[in-house]
Write an enzyme that holds these catalytic residues in place. Structure first.
Site, PDB file in Angstrom:
ATOM      1  N   GLU A 168      -7.159  -3.278  -3.674  1.00 47.14           N
ATOM      2  CA  GLU A 168      -8.521  -3.076  -3.203  1.00 47.14           C
ATOM      3  C   GLU A 168      -9.090  -1.747  -3.685  1.00 47.14           C
ATOM      4  OE1 GLU A 168     -10.496  -4.195   0.953  1.00 47.14           O
ATOM      5  OE2 GLU A 168      -9.055  -2.565   1.138  1.00 47.14           O
ATOM      6  N   ASP A 221       0.790  -1.244   0.000  1.00 41.96           N
ATOM      7  CA  ASP A 221       0.000   0.000   0.000  1.00 41.96           C
ATOM      8  C   ASP A 221       0.820   1.290   0.000  1.00 41.96           C
ATOM      9  OD1 ASP A 221      -1.952  -1.893   0.311  1.00 41.96           O
ATOM     10  OD2 ASP A 221      -2.736  -1.147   2.198  1.00 41.96           O
ATOM     11  N   TYR A 252     -18.856  -0.409   2.476  1.00 45.28           N
ATOM     12  CA  TYR A 252     -17.405  -0.585   2.474  1.00 45.28           C
ATOM     13  C   TYR A 252     -16.923  -0.986   1.082  1.00 45.28           C
ATOM     14  CZ  TYR A 252     -18.027  -1.316   7.593  1.00 45.28           C
ATOM     15  OH  TYR A 252     -18.371  -1.219   8.916  1.00 45.28           O
ATOM     16  N   GLU A 310      -7.995   5.190  -4.379  1.00 44.04           N
ATOM     17  CA  GLU A 310      -6.757   5.644  -3.746  1.00 44.04           C
ATOM     18  C   GLU A 310      -5.559   5.402  -4.662  1.00 44.04           C
ATOM     19  OE1 GLU A 310      -7.263   5.555   1.002  1.00 44.04           O
ATOM     20  OE2 GLU A 310      -7.492   3.586   0.064  1.00 44.04           O
ATOM     21  N   HIS A 332      -0.621   5.104   0.967  1.00 43.57           N
ATOM     22  CA  HIS A 332      -0.154   5.863   2.128  1.00 43.57           C
ATOM     23  C   HIS A 332       0.526   7.161   1.704  1.00 43.57           C
ATOM     24  CE1 HIS A 332       0.168   1.953   4.766  1.00 43.57           C
ATOM     25  NE2 HIS A 332      -0.940   1.998   4.049  1.00 43.57           N
ATOM     26  N   ASP A 345      -2.632  -8.113  -5.705  1.00 35.97           N
ATOM     27  CA  ASP A 345      -4.009  -7.617  -5.662  1.00 35.97           C
ATOM     28  C   ASP A 345      -4.032  -6.144  -5.324  1.00 35.97           C
ATOM     29  OD1 ASP A 345      -4.896  -7.032  -2.699  1.00 35.97           O
ATOM     30  OD2 ASP A 345      -3.795  -8.914  -2.570  1.00 35.97           O
TER      31      ASP A 345
END
Length: 774
Positions: free
Chosen positions: A551, A474, A633, A555, A478, A549
Site C-alpha cells: 500500500e 508490514d 487517505y 513507508e 513497522h 501487495d
C-alpha cells in the site's frame, strides 16, 4: 563512497536473549520440504504455493502459474500456465474525485488455463500432492507427486522473469494440456543441438504458444508426442527430460527465432551482487542455468530494468515484448545475467531537510529557529512513553520516529542543545522499553519461519492484530521507524551504541526485513524488498488470489532510508551504500508503477489520472486503502512520513499534478485532522512558502498533525526546502549569521574560530548560505 560488495553480513549472531524463541507459529508450512535450519522466505512471489489451499496463482511475470488441483475444463492436476493481454483487463467504476474520472481499479482475470504441464499419472488421482523446496529470494522449486511421500513426477523451477515455464519430468507419461483447448498442434522439428524438439500450438482463443521438449536420453525419438484430444498432447511413457512452454507475442518478427536460440536452457535460481562508486550504484542479477548448457537464457525484463541496463546488457535485448499484469510491457533479453546501474544515489542526504536542488539544509533563519524552539518545547514536554508504548509496533515506531525527528531538528538545526538533550534522554528511555522487550506485546523469535514477530497474535488469536505483524505483514513499515529512531539516537549519543544490546537489537530488525546475505542462520535474505521488482511487498503469510501487495510506497522508502542512516551512524559503509542504492531503485520503480505522472507509459493510460496508484498487487491495482476510501487517505498514504527522502522519490512534477488533481484551490482546507498536515508538508516539495506559512501560523492547530508528525520537524522541513527564504535574508542582515550549529545573534570573534580566521570563515559561510537562498 567506494564499496566493492554491498551484500555483506550485518551480524550472524542469534537475536538478543531478551527476545525469546518459540516454534509454534500459527501458519503451517504446507508442503515445504526443508531441514528446518534454513530461514524461509515469507513475502516472496511464490507464497501461495504453501498457503491455504495451494491453488492461488503465482506471478513470475510475464506469466502466472497455479496448481490446477482438479479444476478447470480438463479437471487437471498439473501446473497451469496463463498470460493475459491488456485487452483482457477489467476496469472498475470511475474515480469521481479526479476530473478525468479514471477507473478506480483494474484487474487481470485469473483461472485461465492456457497450457497445463501435467502427467497421465496425475490426471485422475486426487492423492496428488504439491510440495516446494529451495525457497529463495528469486526462485522456488514446485514439485508434483502422485501421492504423499512419493518422489516427484514433475519439478517446476520457478524463477522471476523466466521466458519459459519449464517442467522437469522423472519417469512420467508427460502431458501438455489446455483448459482453453487446442485448435491445432504442429510439429516443427529439432532445435538446440538435436536435444530439443519444437511444437507450435494454436489455442481456441487464437493465441499461439510454443512447446519445446528436451531430453538427455538418447533413446528419445523425434515427434514422440500425440494429440489425443483437443485438450491433451501426450508423450511417451517413462519420459525423463524437460518440457518448456512459452507464448509467442503477436506481431513480433523474430519471436520464434529468439525462443529457438534459448530453448532447452532454463534458470533454476538467481544471485545478486552489487557495488557503489561515488553516486553510482551497480547491481547484477546472475542466473544458475540447467538444461542445454550451450543455449543462452531468455529472461523478461520489467520497464525499470530496461531503463537502467548497462550497455553490455542492452545488447541482449530483443524486440519481443509481453504484457505483465501490473508492470507494463516486459522485454525479452537473451543473456545469462543482467547488469543495471543507478547514477543518482542520494549520497549527500542525511537527517536534515533535503531536496535535489538544495541538498541537505541545516541553516535556517532566526525567525524559523525561534518558532522551532517554541514548538519543540511544547512537543518535547509531552509524555513520550505514553505515545510510544502501545499495543502496536507500527504506531509505537511512528511515535518514536516523530520524537527522534524533533530532537534532531532542535539539536542540529535550532542549536538548542539543552532542550534537545533533555528530549533525547526521554527518547532513549522510551526506546529502551522495546530493546528490553517490555512493551505491551513483546517480540518473539519465530524459529518455524525464522523471524522477529509480535507476540500479539499468539496472545489474542487475532491474525490481523497490528496489521498482521505476527504473520510477517508490514515488517519494513513497522521496523523502519525503529531503525531510523536508533540512527538518530546513536548519532546524537554515540555511547548509546555500546550500551547493552542496543545495537544488536536494532541490527536484528534490519536483518529481519532487509538482510543482505542468503546464508544467515536466523533470517532470510531481503524478506521485504524485492530486488527484481524494485520495491517491497508488504503481504506476508496470507493466501491471496491477487498475489502479494503493498500500500504505502513512502513507508517502503522510509525503511530503506532508515537502513542508509543506521549504516551511517554505526559506520557500516556497506549498509549505507546498500540503502542508497535501494532508494535509487525505488525512486525509479515508483515513477513507473506507483506515482503516475501524465507522461507515464507503463500503466494503462486510462488509469494514470488517479495519480498515486493505490494498493499495488501482482494482479491488480486498486485506488483505495485498507482503512478507507477518502482521497486524502489514498494519496496521503504515499506521502507519509515526510522526510529527507520524500523529495527524492516524489518528483516535483508528480507532486504538482497530484496537488492540482485533488487538493488545489483551497480543497486541502476541507481535509480534517492529521491528514491536512500531511498534505501541507508534502506541498513543501513544490510550494515551500505556502507549506511553511501553514505551520508557522501563530494560531496553528496541533490537531492537524498526524500521530507520527510534529510541528517542529515540519517547520524545519518546509523552511529547509525554501519556505522562509525572505525571512532568512532579512534575519542575516539584522541578527547575524545563523550557522550550521545553530548559533544565533551577532558574530562573536571570541568563538572557537576567533580572530581573522573566524571572520573569513563567517564571510565564506554567509556567501555559501546566500548562494543556497538564490
Amino acid at each position: 563512497m567506494t564499496v566493492s560488495n554491498i551484500f555483506v553480513a550485518i551480524e550472524t549472531d542469534a537475536p538478543p536473549p531478551q527476545v525469546t524463541s518459540r516454534s509454534d507459529h500459527p501458519v503451517p508450512r504446507i508442503g515445504i520440504q526443508t531441514d528446518g535450519s534454513t530461514p524461509l522466505e515469507t513475502n516472496k512471489f511464490y507464497a501461495n504455493f504453501f498457503l491455504g489451499g495451494q491453488t492461488n496463482p503465482t506471478w513470475t511475470h510475464p506469466y502466472s502459474v497455479s496448481w490446477s488441483k482438479g479444476s478447470g475444463a480438463y479437471k487437471s492436476w498439473g501446473l497451469a500456465v496463463a498470460h493475459t493481454e491488456r485487452s483482457q483487463l477489467t476496469f472498475g467504476p470511475p474515480n469521481t474525485d479526479a476530473a478525468s474520472n479514471p477507473p478506480r481499479y483494474f484487474i487481470s482475470p485469473i483461472g485461465i488455463q492456457s497450457l497445463i504441464l501435467s502427467a497421465a499419472q496425475l490426471d485422475s488421482n486426487a492423492l496428488t500432492t504439491l510440495t516446494t523446496d529451495s525457497l529463495k529470494a528469486f526462485s522456488v522449486n514446485v514439485n508434483l507427486a502422485s501421492g504423499p511421500g512419493l518422489p516427484p513426477l514433475i519439478t517446476f523451477p520457478l524463477v522471476q522473469g523466466m521466458g519459459f515455464v519449464t517442467g522437469v519430468y522423472n519417469g512420467a507419461i508427460p502431458e501438455v494440456q489446455s483448459g482453453v483447448g487446442f485448435k491445432s498442434v504442429t510439429y516443427v522439428g529439432p532445435v538446440a543441438s538435436g536435444k530439443t524438439y519444437k511444437y507450435r500450438a494454436i489455442l481456441a482463443d487464437d493465441t499461439q504458444w510454443l512447446v519445446y521438449v528436451s531430453s538427455d536420453d538418447s533413446s528419445y525419438g523425434f515427434n514422440a508426442f500425440t494429440l489425443i484430444n483437443n485438450m491433451c498432447l501426450q508423450g511417451p511413457a517413462n519420459f525423463n527430460g524437460w518440457i518448456q512452454v512459452t507464448k509467442l507475442p503477436a506481431g513480433t518478427s523474430n519471436g520464434e527465432a529468439a525462443y529457438d536460440k534459448s530453448a532447452g536452457a532454463y534458470p533454476t535460481s538467481a544471485k545478486i551482487s552489487g557495488s557503489v562508486q561515488g553516486s553510482t550504484g551497480t547491481y547484477t542479477l546472475s542466473w544458475t542455468k540447467q538444461g542445454v548448457a550451450s543455449q543462452t537464457l531468455l529472461m523478461y525484463a520489467l520497464p525499470h530494468h530496461s531503463q537502467s541496463f548497462t550497455s553490455a546488457t542492452v545488447g541482449g535485448q530483443t524486440d519481443m515484448v509481453l504484457e505483465t499484469t501490473t508492470k507494463g510491457l516486459a522485454t525479452a533479453v537473451v543473456a545469462d545475467s543482467w547488469t543495471l546501474s543507478e547514477t543518482n544515489l542520494p549520497t549527500n542526504m542525511d537527517f536534515a531537510p533535503w531536496s535535489p536542488s538544495r541538498g541537505s539544509v541545516k541553516t535556517l533563519s532566526g525567525s524559523v529557529i525561534s518558532l522551532m524552539n517554541t514548538a519543540g518545547e511544547a512537543e518535547l514536554s509531552q509524555d513520550i512513553s505514553q505515545q510510544t508504548n502501545l499495543n502496536s509496533m507500527y504506531f509505537s515506531g511512528k511515535g518514536l520516529a516523530k520524537f527522534a525527528a524533533i530532537v534532531y531538528a532542535i539539536h542540529d538545526i535550532a542549536g538548542n542543545a539543552s532542550l534537545a538533550l533533555a528530549g533525547l534522554q526521554k527518547l532513549e528511555d522510551a526506546f529502551s522499553v522495546f530493546v528490553n522487550n517490555a512493551q505491551t506485546f513483546p517480540l518473539v523469535y519465530d524459529s518455524a519461519w525464522k523471524g522477529a514477530v509480535s507476540s500479539g497474535t499468539y496472545s489474542t488469536g487475532d491474525s490481523n492484530l497490528d496489521f498482521g505483524n505476527t504473520y510477517y505483514n508490514d515488517h519494513h513499515f513497522h521496523y523502519g521507524y525503529f531503525v531510523y529512531t536508533a540512527a538518530v539516537i546513536g548519532y546524537l549519543n554515540p555511547t548509546w551504541l555500546d550500551q547493552g544490546t542496543n545495537k544488536a537489537w536494532v541490527n536484528m530488525l534490519v536483518r529481519d526485513y532487509a538482510n543482505p546475505i542468503s546464508d544467515d542462520s536466523y533470517f532470510p535474505f531481503s524478506r521485504s524488498f524485492d530486488w527484481f521488482h524494485g520495491h517491497s511487498w508488504a503481504k506476508g503469510l496470507f493466501d491471496s488470489a491477487d498475489g502479494k501487495d503493498q500500500e504505502s510506497s513512502s513507508e517502503d522508502t522510509m525503511a530503506s532510508y532508515a537502513i542508509k542512516m543506521w549504516g551511517r551512524t554505526v559506520n557500516d559503509t556497506n549498509m549505507e551504500a546498500r540503502g542508497n542504492l535501494m532508494l535509487a531503485i525505488q525512486a525509479r520503480s515508483l515513477r513507473n508503477y506507483y506515482l503516475l505522472e501524465s507522461n507515464n507509459t507503463v500503466q494503462p493510460p486510462q488509469y494514470i489520472g488517479n495519480k498515486a496508484a493505490g494498493i499495488l498487487f501482482e494482479n491488480k491495482i486498486d485506488h483505495t486503502t485498507y482503512f478507507g476510501t477518502s482521497i486524502e487517505y489514498i494519496e496521503g498514504i504515499h506521502m507519509i512520513p515526510q522526510m529527507p527522502f520524500s523529495a527524492f522519490t516524489r518528483s516535483a512534477s508528480f507532486v504538482q499534478e497530484e496537488w492540482d488533481t485533488y487538493f488545489s484551490n483551497g480543497r486541502v482546507d476541507s481535509v480534517a485532522g492529521g491528514w491536512r498536515g500531511i498534505l501541507y508538508a508534502n506541498l513543501a516539495i513544490i510550494d515551500p512558502s505556502t507549506s511553511y506559512n501553514f505551520f508557522a501560523n501563530q494560531n496553528f492547530d496541533y490537531g492537524l498533525l498526524d500521530g507520527g508528525a510534529s510541528r517542529t520537524w515540519y517547520l524545519a522541513y518546509s523552511a529547509g526546502l525554501g519556505g522562509a527564504i525572505g525571512n532568512a535574508k532579512r534575519d542575516i542582515m539584522s541578527d547575524g549569521f545563523i550557522g550550521m550549529g545553530g548559533q544565533t545573534g551577532p558574530y562573536d570573534p571570541n568563538e572557537a574560530r576567533g580572530g581573522s580566521t573566524g571572520k573569513k570563515e563567517r564571510k565564506h559561510r554567509i556567501r555559501e548560505f546566500l548562494q543556497r537562498l538564490s
